[in-house]
Design a protein around this motif. Structure first.
Motif, PDB file in Angstrom:
ATOM      1  N   LEU A 257      -2.127  -0.197  11.996  1.00 54.87           N
ATOM      2  CA  LEU A 257      -1.669   0.524  13.178  1.00 54.87           C
ATOM      3  C   LEU A 257      -0.164   0.752  13.206  1.00 54.87           C
ATOM      4  N   VAL A 258       0.603  -0.204  12.681  1.00 61.82           N
ATOM      5  CA  VAL A 258       2.059  -0.149  12.812  1.00 61.82           C
ATOM      6  C   VAL A 258       2.740   0.313  11.533  1.00 61.82           C
ATOM      7  N   PHE A 259       2.304  -0.201  10.397  1.00 60.58           N
ATOM      8  CA  PHE A 259       3.017   0.057   9.147  1.00 60.58           C
ATOM      9  C   PHE A 259       2.283   1.008   8.211  1.00 60.58           C
ATOM     10  N   GLY A 260       1.090   1.463   8.608  1.00 64.38           N
ATOM     11  CA  GLY A 260       0.351   2.402   7.782  1.00 64.38           C
ATOM     12  C   GLY A 260      -0.128   1.824   6.472  1.00 64.38           C
ATOM     13  N   GLN A 261      -0.371   0.507   6.445  1.00 59.02           N
ATOM     14  CA  GLN A 261      -0.820  -0.154   5.228  1.00 59.02           C
ATOM     15  C   GLN A 261      -2.331  -0.362   5.293  1.00 59.02           C
ATOM     16  N   PHE A 262      -3.044   0.125   4.287  1.00 56.94           N
ATOM     17  CA  PHE A 262      -4.494   0.035   4.270  1.00 56.94           C
ATOM     18  C   PHE A 262      -4.930  -1.121   3.370  1.00 56.94           C
ATOM     19  N   PRO A 263      -5.872  -1.946   3.827  1.00 56.23           N
ATOM     20  CA  PRO A 263      -6.324  -3.073   2.999  1.00 56.23           C
ATOM     21  C   PRO A 263      -7.120  -2.591   1.798  1.00 56.23           C
ATOM     22  N   ASN A 264      -6.941  -3.279   0.670  1.00 51.16           N
ATOM     23  CA  ASN A 264      -7.726  -2.949  -0.512  1.00 51.16           C
ATOM     24  C   ASN A 264      -9.066  -3.684  -0.466  1.00 51.16           C
ATOM     25  N   ALA A 265      -9.855  -3.507  -1.505  1.00 44.45           N
ATOM     26  CA  ALA A 265     -11.203  -4.081  -1.516  1.00 44.45           C
ATOM     27  C   ALA A 265     -11.166  -5.606  -1.446  1.00 44.45           C
TER      28      ALA A 265
END
Length: 295
Positions: A257-265
């Protein structure tokens, strides 16, 4: 809060607490990009006091204000002060994944301390589930070798001192309201952060967005203090402490939501492992509770 089933009350409070702390940490991380860390702590303490004291009076605890300085309450909150003085410097200088990962040893220290100090029985099944939760938390955080530094030692110090805080909180009398403990922690950290700032930093004039971030952090800090204290008050340590790992789940949400970082698998698998181990511990405790009258 008695409408919440007793067996999930402690874990639920811990989940809310870790979420509140994570919102606070996110705001603090953003604020330290332009301000010295102890100055941010000082300003956050002032904001939390402005939020907390009226709330304390609204809840009808005016006559219990002297309990803010009760010996066992202060013992707990001096541990909180030492922990946060370590953590804010680590947070300002490390990747948040690294500081989060190193903090995941807190539940293990709390459980070991509860077994030694209070005679709580952990059990092999629960220890295995706690270990799975720890592995899941590391899968989410995925620390890098960059975290091995003096700042990593500060993050480890924060984890150990946070465990000491939670163990000391177990000794606070039932007559002391949780909100009293929370506001006392705010005041202790406010004074300690002010002293640390005067000794080691120069004042930097905050901008408007800094003040908004710090004001929001102060509000969520109060809820974090309140719910983590209540979690250990209403539930056994062995059932509550593993849900500290939910901090990593909230960290992923903050990243999205804040840093635009998407979790990997790997992180997604870690989240599922954390959630699964926590639910299994609750299920195990419920089963033991139901079988207790038969034994």
């Amino acid at each position: 809060m008695h409408f919440i089933p007793a067996n999930i009350r402690g874990p639920l409070f811990m989940i809310v607490s870790t979420g509140s702390y994570l919102v606070n940490d996110t705001m603090m991380k953003l604020a330290t990009e332009g301000l010295p860390p102890y100055e941010v702590l000082l300003l956050r303490g002032a904001a939390a006091t402005l939020w907390g004291m009226p709330l304390l009076l609204m809840l009808g605890y005016g006559r219990q204000i002297p309990l803010l300085f009760e010996r066992k309450v202060l013992s707990r909150n001096f541990c909180e002060l030492a922990a946060i003085l370590c953590y804010i410097v680590a947070l300002a200088n490390m990747q948040i994944a690294d500081s989060t990962a190193l903090g995941q040893i807190t539940p293990l220290i709390v459980l070991a301390g509860s077994s030694l100090l209070f005679g709580e029985k952990i059990g092999a099944a629960r220890m295995a589930l706690i270990g799975l939760g720890f592995v899941g938390a590391l899968m989410v955080a995925q620390p890098t070798m960059q975290g091995i530094s003096v700042y990593a030692l500060l993050a480890l110090g924060n984890a150990a001192l946070a465990a000491a805080r939670d163990l000391a909180g177990r000794k606070v009398g039932a007559e002391v309201p949780g909100m009293i403990v929370a506001i006392s922690a705010v005041l202790v950290v406010l004074v300690g952060a002010g002293a640390a700032h005067l000794v080691s930093e120069q004042w930097v004039m905050p901008q408007g967005h800094h003040l908004l971030l710090i004001a929001a952090a102060g509000l969520f800090l109060i809820f974090g203090h309140f719910f983590i204290f209540m979690a250990y008050r209403v539930g056994p340590t062995s059932a509550v402490a593993p849900f500290y790992y939910c901090f990593t789940v909230w960290a992923v949400i903050s990243g999205l939501l804040v840093f635009g970082q998407f979790p990997n698998a790997l992180a997604v698998c870690g989240i599922l492992l954390v959630m699964g181990s926590g639910l299994a511990i609750v299920s195990l405790d419920e089963r033991r509770r139901r079988l207790a009258p038969i034994a």
